[in-house]
Design a protein around this motif. Structure first.
Motif, short mmCIF file in Angstrom:
data_model
loop_
_atom_site.label_atom_id
_atom_site.label_comp_id
_atom_site.label_asym_id
_atom_site.label_seq_id
_atom_site.Cartn_x
_atom_site.Cartn_y
_atom_site.Cartn_z
N ARG A 1 0.85 -1.19 0.00
CA ARG A 1 0.00 0.00 0.00
C ARG A 1 0.89 1.24 0.00
NH1 ARG A 1 -4.48 0.23 4.50
NH2 ARG A 1 -2.68 0.54 5.89
N CYS A 2 0.45 2.23 -0.77
CA CYS A 2 1.19 3.50 -0.83
C CYS A 2 0.20 4.62 -0.48
CB CYS A 2 1.77 3.73 -2.22
SG CYS A 2 2.61 5.33 -2.41
N ALA A 3 0.62 5.49 0.42
CA ALA A 3 -0.25 6.58 0.86
C ALA A 3 0.49 7.90 0.75
CB ALA A 3 -0.72 6.35 2.29
N LEU A 4 -0.24 8.93 0.27
CA LEU A 4 0.32 10.29 0.19
C LEU A 4 -0.58 11.22 1.00
CD1 LEU A 4 1.76 12.20 -2.82
CD2 LEU A 4 -0.12 13.24 -1.54
N LEU A 5 0.02 11.95 1.91
CA LEU A 5 -0.70 12.91 2.74
C LEU A 5 -0.34 14.32 2.30
CD1 LEU A 5 -2.53 13.36 5.30
CD2 LEU A 5 -0.38 13.68 6.56
N LYS A 6 -1.35 15.11 1.87
CA LYS A 6 -1.15 16.53 1.57
C LYS A 6 -1.52 17.33 2.80
CE LYS A 6 -3.74 16.70 -2.13
NZ LYS A 6 -4.46 17.30 -3.30
N ALA A 7 -0.59 18.15 3.27
CA ALA A 7 -0.80 18.89 4.52
C ALA A 7 -0.30 20.33 4.39
CB ALA A 7 -0.11 18.17 5.68
N PHE A 8 -0.84 21.05 3.42
CA PHE A 8 -0.46 22.46 3.27
C PHE A 8 -0.94 23.26 4.47
CE2 PHE A 8 -0.24 21.27 -1.23
CZ PHE A 8 0.93 21.91 -1.61
N SER A 9 -0.12 24.21 4.87
CA SER A 9 -0.47 25.06 6.00
C SER A 9 -1.76 25.81 5.72
CB SER A 9 0.67 26.07 6.25
OG SER A 9 0.34 26.94 7.29
N GLY A 10 -2.65 25.79 6.72
CA GLY A 10 -3.90 26.52 6.59
C GLY A 10 -5.00 25.77 5.87
N THR A 11 -4.74 24.52 5.45
CA THR A 11 -5.76 23.74 4.76
C THR A 11 -5.96 22.41 5.49
OG1 THR A 11 -4.16 22.62 3.29
CG2 THR A 11 -5.06 24.75 2.56
N SER A 12 -7.08 21.77 5.24
CA SER A 12 -7.33 20.46 5.84
C SER A 12 -6.46 19.40 5.15
CB SER A 12 -8.81 20.09 5.71
OG SER A 12 -9.20 20.10 4.35
N TYR A 13 -6.10 18.39 5.89
CA TYR A 13 -5.23 17.34 5.36
C TYR A 13 -6.02 16.47 4.37
CZ TYR A 13 -1.96 18.55 9.10
OH TYR A 13 -1.10 19.21 9.92
#
Length: 539
Positions: free
Chosen positions: A48-60
């Protein structure tokens, strides 16, 4: 061995090249990220491969390949969020306790960690240095791509906000210039008519207060329109003509003396006449705003001193008052719009919209000059305006229609109509305004022909009526003023009749004035101003 190595190298190169092509476009960004993770499996096998986007000020945001059951997704997001916070804060991560350790790398933006990629191996796979290197290349590509998408989205949002701001400004101009001025025009016209008719002193005073309030409201409207124009075009239009600035100041001081009885305003000048190429209406604004400012915020028992010094190529005009000092932190922003209201609250109660000094600076800049302020306990407060006597290469007549549109001053010039004619056609859809104007003119022995819209007026003209002047509103039902004007211009029998625009629709009025209309007065117009304009024409 060499053939196997070359084949492996070719496989890696082809996969990385396909990943690069996948990330070339911003279209369907989430699908492209998912496709990249699928291609990564060719180089780095995973369960399994997972990518988490976590830009400041936005929801993950979580992207997982293959997509897990809903019951597992929440737990996975929680795990990766904790891991991201460890990576983002550069804390010690430690080794994974899994039997087959996963591989995790941060996604880097321009100057921050914006997420992470985590590979979970199958039971028969152990990740090595080559896997780490390949994942480093892919996460760098993904980090750059996601940053680019974020910047694109922010730019699109700014563009939408600018478009919305522009639309709002257009709506504001329309509402302020027409929808607010029209009711003010009715109030001013009716109140002026009642004032002339009444013989009761108490009622006359009440009507005069109403007229003064309407005039203040009109000044606020003019300020709002000036600010909107200046913010959109970075300048205010000026109509230069040869004037005596000293005479203009004397007239402004006389008017202010009437509205501020008991206050002393001193005028000190080094010359008898101070000539230059300036816009008289705009400089009256400058003088009135600065002197009113000094009267309002200065000490009541101290005089306001106005000085005018003429030099070879420029003049220096200053307004001085004693009283509360302007705080040092406000001086740098004093000429910004909507800031004087705060300044006023810290000096005295009240203060209006805080547009006066901003408009002063814009007018002075449009004349090629400068305005500055000094304020101290010892010296008091002084606003100083420096104006060049002329601006090379600028034609005085270029902005005349726009100037009339902004302030509705008296007409600079009007074409003559039929000699000796005292008939005035009033084309206006508002009954109260039309009746009020008619009574004002009839009181001066003009013959008035009313028309409720352009079509009624055009039919009267085509039946043979030839007034000496037509007063024309713009926005009317059935046939508006612009259509009526164009019909008159196209008819040789009607094209020579002088036509004075009397409207709150400044933009259309300016266009018609530039196209040949005799002039423009902005609603609401004071009866005296209207009569002076018509008398100028009739002479």
């Amino acid at each position: 061995m060499s053939a196997e190595y070359d084949a492996e190298l070719g496989r890696i190169a082809r996969t990385l090249s396909e990943i690069a092509r996948t990330l070339e476009s911003a279209d369907r960004a989430d699908e492209r990220v998912q496709r990249t993770l699928e291609l990564t499996r060719v180089l780095i096998p995973y369960r399994r491969c997972a990518l988490l986007k976590a830009f400041s000020g936005t929801s993950y945001t979580l992207v997982v390949v293959p997509e897990p059951p809903a019951s597992e997704r929440g737990a996975l997001l929680s795990t990766l969020t904790r891991l991201f916070r460890l990576i983002a804060h550069a804390d010690e991560i430690g080794r994974s306790s899994d039997a087959h350790p996963h591989l995790t790398l941060p996604l880097m933006g321009l100057d921050e960690v914006i997420g992470l990629v985590r590979m979970e191996p199958s039971e028969d796979i152990s990740y090595d240095v080559q896997h780490l290197r390949l994942l480093s290349v892919i996460t760098a590509q993904l980090g750059a791509y996601l940053t680019m998408i974020k910047l694109r989205d922010e730019d699109a949002q700014r563009t939408r906000e600018l478009a919305a701001a522009h639309d709002f400004q257009q709506i504001l101009v329309g509402v302020v210039s027409h929808d607010l001025r029209n009711p003010l025009s009715v109030i001013t016209t009716v109140a002026s008519h009642l004032l002339r008719k009444t013989e009761d002193p108490q009622r006359a005073k009440a009507i005069e207060r109403a007229l003064r309030s309407a005039e203040r409201a009109n000044l606020i409207i003019n300020d709002l329109l000036d600010v909107t124009h200046a913010r959109v075009t970075s300048h205010l239009p000026v109509s230069r003509q040869r004037i005596d600035l000293l005479a203009l100041l004397r007239e402004a001081l006389d008017d202010l003396g009437l509205s501020h009885p008991g206050r002393e305003i001193q005028l000190v000048a080094t010359e008898v006449v101070v000539l230059g190429d300036w816009d008289p209406g705009r400089l009256t604004q400058v003088a009135t705003n600065l002197i009113t400012n000094a009267l309002q915020y200065g000490a009541e028992r101290a005089p306001v001193r106005v000085t005018l010094r003429a030099e070879a190529d420029e003049v220096v005009f200053a307004v001085h008052n004693r009283g509360p000092v302007i705080p040092d932190d406000l001086v740098p922003v004093l000429f910004n719009p909507f800031r004087q209201g705060q300044h006023a609250q810290r000096r005295v109660a009240g203060g209006g919209l805080g547009l006066g000094l901003y408009i002063v600076e814009q007018i002075v800049r449009s004349h090629g000059g400068t305005v500055s302020v000094r304020s101290s306990e010892a010296e008091g407060t002084t606003f100083t305006v420096v104006l060049p006597r002329s601006m090379t290469g600028q034609r005085a007549s270029e902005d005349a229609p726009a100037r009339s549109a902004s302030h509705g001053q008296e007409l600079a010039s009007m074409e003559r109509g039929n000699a000796g004619s005292t008939t005035v056609m009033v084309v206006e859809d508002e009954d109260e305004v039309r009746l009020g104007i008619s009574e004002i003119l009839e009181g001066r022995d003009y013959k008035v022909v009313p028309a409720s819209n352009g079509q009624v007026a055009l039919e009267l003209l085509r039946q043979g009526l030839r007034p000496g002047l037509i007063l024309l509103d713009i926005r009317m039902p059935v046939m508006d003023g612009e259509t009526f004007y164009n019909a008159c211009r196209a008819d040789p029998a009607l094209s020579s009749i002088p036509l004075l625009i009397l409207s709150a629709d400044a933009a259309t009025a300016v266009k018609l004035t530039r196209g040949g209309a005799s002039g423009f007065l902005a609603k609401p117009v004071q009866p005296e101003t209207l009569l002076r304009a018509i008398e100028t024409f009739s002479q």
